[in-house]
Design a protein around this motif. Structure first.
Motif, PDB file in Angstrom:
ATOM      1  N   UNK A   1      17.839  88.417  19.082  1.00 16.75           N
ATOM      2  CA  UNK A   1      18.614  88.104  20.277  1.00 16.75           C
ATOM      3  C   UNK A   1      18.492  86.609  20.573  1.00 16.75           C
ATOM      4  N   UNK A   2      17.265  86.086  20.389  1.00 13.38           N
ATOM      5  CA  UNK A   2      17.022  84.670  20.672  1.00 13.38           C
ATOM      6  C   UNK A   2      17.943  83.791  19.836  1.00 13.38           C
ATOM      7  N   UNK A   3      17.998  84.099  18.532  1.00 10.85           N
ATOM      8  CA  UNK A   3      18.824  83.277  17.630  1.00 10.85           C
ATOM      9  C   UNK A   3      20.282  83.329  18.058  1.00 10.85           C
ATOM     10  N   UNK A   4      20.768  84.538  18.361  1.00 11.60           N
ATOM     11  CA  UNK A   4      22.177  84.690  18.750  1.00 11.60           C
ATOM     12  C   UNK A   4      22.489  83.941  20.042  1.00 11.60           C
ATOM     13  N   UNK A   5      21.628  84.118  21.030  1.00 15.22           N
ATOM     14  CA  UNK A   5      21.909  83.518  22.342  1.00 15.22           C
ATOM     15  C   UNK A   5      21.805  81.988  22.274  1.00 15.22           C
ATOM     16  N   UNK A   6      20.881  81.486  21.442  1.00 15.15           N
ATOM     17  CA  UNK A   6      20.748  80.030  21.276  1.00 15.15           C
ATOM     18  C   UNK A   6      22.007  79.459  20.616  1.00 15.15           C
ATOM     19  N   UNK A   7      22.426  80.120  19.546  1.00 12.36           N
ATOM     20  CA  UNK A   7      23.603  79.615  18.828  1.00 12.36           C
ATOM     21  C   UNK A   7      24.850  79.688  19.716  1.00 12.36           C
ATOM     22  N   UNK A   8      24.921  80.726  20.529  1.00 10.79           N
ATOM     23  CA  UNK A   8      26.100  80.890  21.381  1.00 10.79           C
ATOM     24  C   UNK A   8      26.109  79.871  22.528  1.00 10.79           C
ATOM     25  N   UNK A   9      25.006  79.799  23.259  1.00 10.37           N
ATOM     26  CA  UNK A   9      25.031  79.016  24.499  1.00 10.37           C
ATOM     27  C   UNK A   9      24.462  77.607  24.374  1.00 10.37           C
ATOM     28  N   UNK A  10      23.538  77.387  23.467  1.00  8.95           N
ATOM     29  CA  UNK A  10      22.980  76.027  23.338  1.00  8.95           C
ATOM     30  C   UNK A  10      23.813  75.237  22.329  1.00  8.95           C
ATOM     31  N   UNK A  11      24.168  75.891  21.227  1.00  7.77           N
ATOM     32  CA  UNK A  11      24.939  75.192  20.186  1.00  7.77           C
ATOM     33  C   UNK A  11      26.449  75.370  20.347  1.00  7.77           C
ATOM     34  N   UNK A  12      26.856  76.280  21.223  1.00  4.35           N
ATOM     35  CA  UNK A  12      28.281  76.476  21.492  1.00  4.35           C
ATOM     36  C   UNK A  12      29.062  77.034  20.311  1.00  4.35           C
ATOM     37  N   UNK A  13      28.425  77.886  19.516  1.00  4.10           N
ATOM     38  CA  UNK A  13      29.110  78.476  18.348  1.00  4.10           C
ATOM     39  C   UNK A  13      29.942  79.698  18.763  1.00  4.10           C
ATOM     40  N   UNK A  14      31.010  79.948  18.017  1.00  3.50           N
ATOM     41  CA  UNK A  14      31.833  81.127  18.287  1.00  3.50           C
ATOM     42  C   UNK A  14      31.110  82.361  17.734  1.00  3.50           C
TER      43      UNK A  14
ATOM     44  N   UNK B   1      27.809  93.469  15.961  1.00  2.00           N
ATOM     45  CA  UNK B   1      26.362  93.374  16.229  1.00  2.00           C
ATOM     46  C   UNK B   1      26.047  92.103  17.008  1.00  2.00           C
ATOM     47  N   UNK B   2      26.708  91.020  16.631  1.00  6.44           N
ATOM     48  CA  UNK B   2      26.484  89.744  17.323  1.00  6.44           C
ATOM     49  C   UNK B   2      26.880  89.885  18.789  1.00  6.44           C
ATOM     50  N   UNK B   3      28.036  90.496  19.025  1.00  3.98           N
ATOM     51  CA  UNK B   3      28.506  90.670  20.411  1.00  3.98           C
ATOM     52  C   UNK B   3      27.513  91.528  21.203  1.00  3.98           C
ATOM     53  N   UNK B   4      27.039  92.574  20.555  1.00  2.00           N
ATOM     54  CA  UNK B   4      26.077  93.461  21.239  1.00  2.00           C
ATOM     55  C   UNK B   4      24.786  92.713  21.555  1.00  2.00           C
ATOM     56  N   UNK B   5      24.280  91.966  20.564  1.00  2.00           N
ATOM     57  CA  UNK B   5      23.025  91.222  20.770  1.00  2.00           C
ATOM     58  C   UNK B   5      23.160  90.234  21.933  1.00  2.00           C
ATOM     59  N   UNK B   6      24.285  89.532  21.953  1.00  2.00           N
ATOM     60  CA  UNK B   6      24.469  88.514  23.004  1.00  2.00           C
ATOM     61  C   UNK B   6      24.596  89.187  24.378  1.00  2.00           C
TER      62      UNK B   6
END
Lengths: 196, 200
Positions: free
Chosen positions: B152-165, B179-184
């Protein structure tokens, strides 16, 4: 849309800033429903807190530590290109001179090749002449070497008998060499057995 | 060769092309460009500055030593984050295996046996490094992130800190998009709950 609260994935769509005609009713619902608005705001607060997180810097020497373990490999064609670049003069005048001279040489060589191709008969004649001179030179050298080794008489005999004569002479020489070697070997082994 | 100042404005693909030609300055620029995002991701995953620095170094060494195998259809940053996430997850798994309970063996049958297998931890003074870590990861949101599962940490970091789609995260972490959507989604909920808990 008004009859139910927003689903979690619908709130995610709004949080992710999705646009499109499907999102407008969700926004309209959000404006009317205090419960959904509170849920959305709570999620948005988390997203904003995450987006406000700074990048953390590694130690000052990080890049040096990485580079100490990285093998920088320069391909051969890059080395060649760089060598050529280094060999060329740096000034504009120098480069013009080098390229000008190179161009003149290339044009001259091309013209010479074209001229020779047009005069194929002359080239063939010249080639045959050079070949004959070369053969005569080599044969003369070999003859002189044979005369110096076995004398004029033997050389004349060999040359008068042609290839057969040369063959017989070479065979006799080979037999003489082998006989000498065998004799020396026999003498050596006899001396060794006498010492033993 | 392009001067150093020009390298800063070059896109990643051009920089990689220069690195593939053996330009050391291009390698250094790649490190300079991505050292903070990569280090931040790993640090927030493993939460130990020294270990994070070693793992971030491993990440860059792996990527730069195989720069000739880079495929331009894949973003360089995605490749870096993929390796960074893998080394961090590997480390966390290994650390989990190496963990020994200070309360004694979990297989102890009696109190005496448990006491025999337990050991004391000498109280340590907080080192300068730990102090720095506390300052860097001490905010409410950072403490809430600590409670998340590493995935979850990796997904949320990439989404909100790195701004990845979502698609980029899925490609980077080798996970299905759903799975990515669920994790986030779960990570956001857990973070919200954790932040509310911290406030209370």
């Amino acid at each position: 849309m008004d009859h139910r609260h927003l689903l979690p994935e619908e709130i995610d769509l709004l949080l992710d800033g999705e646009e499109g005609f499907g999102v407008n009713p969700l926004k309209a619902h959000l404006a009317q429903c205090a419960g959904c608005r509170a849920e959305y705001e709570a999620q948005r607060e988390v997203a904003l807190a995450l987006e406000g997180l700074p990048h953390i810097a590694p130690s000052f020497r990080f890049a040096d530590k990485v580079m100490a373990n990285v093998q920088v490999f320069e391909p051969w064609h890059v080395s060649l290109r760089d060598s050529i670049r280094r060999a060329l003069p740096t000034t504009q005048v120098g480069r013009t001179l080098v390229f000008g001279t190179g161009g003149v040489m290339a044009v001259s060589m091309t013209l010479l090749t074209v001229w020779l191709a047009h005069r194929a008969d002359a080239v063939l004649f010249l080639g045959a002449l050079v070949g004959q001179r070369l053969r005569e030179f080599v044969a003369g050298g070999v003859h002189d070497a044979v005369v110096a080794t076995v004398g004029q008489g033997a050389a004349t005999t060999v040359s008068s008998n042609g290839l057969v004569g040369v063959g017989i002479a070479l065979s006799a020489l080979a037999v003489a060499i082998l006989g000498t070697a065998f004799g020396l070997k026999t003498l050596a082994s006899a001396a060794r057995s006498r010492r033993g | 060769m392009a001067p150093l100042l020009d390298l800063r404005n070059l896109p990643d693909a051009d920089l990689v092309a220069l690195a593939q030609e053996g330009r050391e300055a291009a390698y250094r620029e790649l490190v300079r460009r991505y050292e903070r995002p990569v280090f931040s991701l790993i640090f927030r995953m493993v939460r130990d500055r020294e270990v994070a620095e070693d793992l971030a170094q491993d990440t860059f060494i792996k990527v730069l030593n195989h720069i000739d195998k880079y495929r331009p259809e894949f973003k360089l940053s995605s490749w870096l984050f993929k390796i960074a996430n893998n080394v961090a997850i590997d480390h966390l798994r290994k650390r989990q295996l190496d963990t020994v309970s200070i309360d004694g063996s979990p297989h102890a049958m009696s109190a005496a046996e448990q006491e025999a297998t337990s050991f004391d931890v000498v109280a340590r003074q907080e080192s300068a490094l730990e102090e720095m870590e506390a300052k860097e990861l001490g905010s409410a949101i950072e403490r809430a992130i600590k409670k998340l599962r590493p995935e979850y940490r990796a997904c949320i970091m990439l989404r909100h800190v790195e701004g990845r789609s979502y698609e980029e995260i899925a490609a980077t972490l080798d996970l299905p998009l759903g799975t990515v959507k669920t994790y986030i989604h779960r990570a956001r909920h857990q973070l919200r709950d954790a932040l509310e808990g911290l406030r209370e």
